[in-house]
Motif scaffolding. Sequence first.
Motif, PDB file in Angstrom:
ATOM      1  N   ALA A 105       0.833  -1.218   0.000  1.00  0.00           N
ATOM      2  CA  ALA A 105       0.000   0.000   0.000  1.00  0.00           C
ATOM      3  C   ALA A 105       0.859   1.256   0.000  1.00  0.00           C
ATOM      4  O   ALA A 105       0.503   2.268  -0.620  1.00  0.00           O
ATOM      5  N   VAL A 106       1.994   1.200   0.674  1.00  0.00           N
ATOM      6  CA  VAL A 106       2.902   2.370   0.702  1.00  0.00           C
ATOM      7  C   VAL A 106       3.429   2.632  -0.703  1.00  0.00           C
ATOM      8  O   VAL A 106       3.405   3.771  -1.201  1.00  0.00           O
ATOM      9  N   MET A 107       3.889   1.560  -1.375  1.00  0.00           N
ATOM     10  CA  MET A 107       4.420   1.746  -2.748  1.00  0.00           C
ATOM     11  C   MET A 107       3.319   2.258  -3.680  1.00  0.00           C
ATOM     12  O   MET A 107       3.552   3.156  -4.497  1.00  0.00           O
ATOM     13  N   ALA A 108       2.123   1.678  -3.552  1.00  0.00           N
ATOM     14  CA  ALA A 108       1.012   2.076  -4.427  1.00  0.00           C
ATOM     15  C   ALA A 108       0.663   3.549  -4.213  1.00  0.00           C
ATOM     16  O   ALA A 108       0.481   4.301  -5.180  1.00  0.00           O
ATOM     17  N   ALA A 109       0.600   3.958  -2.948  1.00  0.00           N
ATOM     18  CA  ALA A 109       0.213   5.347  -2.655  1.00  0.00           C
ATOM     19  C   ALA A 109       1.273   6.323  -3.155  1.00  0.00           C
ATOM     20  O   ALA A 109       0.962   7.395  -3.680  1.00  0.00           O
ATOM     21  N   LYS A 110       2.542   5.953  -3.021  1.00  0.00           N
ATOM     22  CA  LYS A 110       3.611   6.860  -3.472  1.00  0.00           C
ATOM     23  C   LYS A 110       3.592   6.988  -5.001  1.00  0.00           C
ATOM     24  O   LYS A 110       3.737   8.080  -5.550  1.00  0.00           O
ATOM     25  N   ALA A 111       3.414   5.863  -5.700  1.00  0.00           N
ATOM     26  CA  ALA A 111       3.342   5.931  -7.173  1.00  0.00           C
ATOM     27  C   ALA A 111       2.126   6.759  -7.592  1.00  0.00           C
ATOM     28  O   ALA A 111       2.207   7.581  -8.513  1.00  0.00           O
ATOM     29  N   ALA A 112       1.004   6.555  -6.892  1.00  0.00           N
ATOM     30  CA  ALA A 112      -0.234   7.267  -7.229  1.00  0.00           C
ATOM     31  C   ALA A 112      -0.083   8.770  -7.007  1.00  0.00           C
ATOM     32  O   ALA A 112      -0.525   9.589  -7.820  1.00  0.00           O
ATOM     33  N   ARG A 113       0.574   9.131  -5.909  1.00  0.00           N
ATOM     34  CA  ARG A 113       0.773  10.548  -5.612  1.00  0.00           C
ATOM     35  C   ARG A 113       1.597  11.199  -6.732  1.00  0.00           C
ATOM     36  O   ARG A 113       1.293  12.303  -7.182  1.00  0.00           O
ATOM     37  N   ASN A 114       2.617  10.489  -7.203  1.00  0.00           N
ATOM     38  CA  ASN A 114       3.444  11.024  -8.297  1.00  0.00           C
ATOM     39  C   ASN A 114       2.631  11.167  -9.586  1.00  0.00           C
ATOM     40  O   ASN A 114       2.807  12.131 -10.335  1.00  0.00           O
ATOM     41  N   ALA A 115       1.742  10.203  -9.844  1.00  0.00           N
ATOM     42  CA  ALA A 115       0.907  10.281 -11.057  1.00  0.00           C
ATOM     43  C   ALA A 115      -0.063  11.464 -10.968  1.00  0.00           C
ATOM     44  O   ALA A 115      -0.266  12.189 -11.948  1.00  0.00           O
ATOM     45  N   LEU A 116      -0.660  11.655  -9.790  1.00  0.00           N
ATOM     46  CA  LEU A 116      -1.602  12.775  -9.615  1.00  0.00           C
ATOM     47  C   LEU A 116      -0.887  14.113  -9.807  1.00  0.00           C
ATOM     48  O   LEU A 116      -1.410  15.034 -10.442  1.00  0.00           O
ATOM     49  N   LYS A 117       0.339  14.178  -9.280  1.00  0.00           N
ATOM     50  CA  LYS A 117       1.120  15.407  -9.413  1.00  0.00           C
ATOM     51  C   LYS A 117       1.406  15.677 -10.895  1.00  0.00           C
ATOM     52  O   LYS A 117       1.246  16.803 -11.377  1.00  0.00           O
ATOM     53  N   SER A 118       1.802  14.648 -11.629  1.00  0.00           N
ATOM     54  CA  SER A 118       2.152  14.891 -13.037  1.00  0.00           C
ATOM     55  C   SER A 118       0.897  15.207 -13.848  1.00  0.00           C
ATOM     56  O   SER A 118       0.967  15.925 -14.843  1.00  0.00           O
ATOM     57  N   ALA A 119      -0.260  14.697 -13.428  1.00  0.00           N
ATOM     58  CA  ALA A 119      -1.513  15.002 -14.148  1.00  0.00           C
ATOM     59  C   ALA A 119      -2.106  16.340 -13.693  1.00  0.00           C
ATOM     60  O   ALA A 119      -3.073  16.823 -14.282  1.00  0.00           O
ATOM     61  N   LYS A 120      -1.559  16.915 -12.622  1.00  0.00           N
ATOM     62  CA  LYS A 120      -2.124  18.123 -11.985  1.00  0.00           C
ATOM     63  C   LYS A 120      -3.600  17.900 -11.627  1.00  0.00           C
ATOM     64  O   LYS A 120      -4.467  18.732 -11.874  1.00  0.00           O
ATOM     65  N   VAL A 121      -3.854  16.726 -11.073  1.00  0.00           N
ATOM     66  CA  VAL A 121      -5.216  16.367 -10.652  1.00  0.00           C
ATOM     67  C   VAL A 121      -5.202  16.206  -9.135  1.00  0.00           C
ATOM     68  O   VAL A 121      -4.273  15.620  -8.570  1.00  0.00           O
ATOM     69  N   SER A 122      -6.238  16.765  -8.484  1.00  0.00           N
ATOM     70  CA  SER A 122      -6.318  16.635  -7.029  1.00  0.00           C
ATOM     71  C   SER A 122      -6.983  15.290  -6.675  1.00  0.00           C
ATOM     72  O   SER A 122      -7.867  14.827  -7.402  1.00  0.00           O
TER      73      SER A 122
END
Length: 324
Positions: free
Chosen positions: A52-69
Amino acid sequence: MVRSRISGTGSFVPKMVVTNNDLDRMFDTSDGWISSRTGIRERRVSVSETTAVMAAKAARNALKSAKVSPKEIDLVIVGTVTPEMTFPSTACLVQSELGIRSGSAAFDVSAACSGFLYAIDAADKYIRAGSAKKALVIGVDRFSRIIDWNDRSTCVLFGDGAGAVVLTAEEGHRGILLSDIHSDGRHWDMLFAPGSIQPCHFEEKAFNDYYVKMNGNETFKLAVRTMGKAITDAVGGAGLTTRDIALLIPHQANIRIINATQERLKLPPERVFTNIEKYGNTSAGSIPLALDEAVRAGRVKDDDIVVLVSFGGGLTWGAAVIRW
Ligand code: UT7
């Protein structure tokens, strides 16, 4: 026509690097054997970075690159066979960790190394049906937890890691043109992890341990045949040919499988992305991790045709054709 466009990518790998030479010091293997048979030079192994930690960190990076909250996400799908817990789903844990809105949908899919393709296929269908506008799709696995570190024929192959994409509903010609997933349960015993010491009800076999088992040679041959066909069928279904592929991102299981697929399809080697040397086979993490790296390296340009292709336990396989 509404399509799912990949508006951001992200990835995460654990800090700890385990090289082939490190393994050589632990048991009877060598850098020469592993790198020549697989293309792998090192892999990451998680200590505190759980699924879950790895998934959340990858997801946070994807949201940042998409500029999506996180508040805008209405669907979370995680492909994994090494979930954080039996339940709740790893997707629900990511939803909580990232503050994704309560009432959105979150679930996991189990398709081993094809987990990310199964997840993106499902998310694309929700988006096209109008049931979701912005989806977070994650592929993550922590195989270090389910491989037998005394079995040199499997343990040298795998590593831990995660990748994620944000899919956004958009009108226009860009986005996922076609995605196709398949399975053939007759071959379930070519690659599997019993995960329990209970008898398997289907075959009345009792497994004496919990860990990953693989018939490597047969899996190898099927992987080459199946991935090649999955790619040609998918690009054909999208009204294209393999000559239109700007970048192929295959599941990173073995460099010899990737090279054989590339030769079969007569693709120039520079149109095939690989990073297996650094991470090994990260199962459901492999394709989104490679995709994120390709995007960050500037290997993908607007309007390029990008093809993702997977093969794994189940057996499962799939392909997605994307106009970037
Ligand atoms: O992600 C899902 C899909 N997974 C795959 O697609 C994996 C597909 N399979 C493969 O990638 C390959 O079959 C392997 C990399 C797993 C194995 O490569 P191979 O060229 O098929 O080797 P092999 O299994 O035929 O083994 C050859 C030899 C054996 O020794 P003998 O019997 O010839 O004396 C093995 O005992 O290599 C030996 N061996 C090793 N030696 C050093 C097996 N593992 C190791 C090792 N280090 N780690």
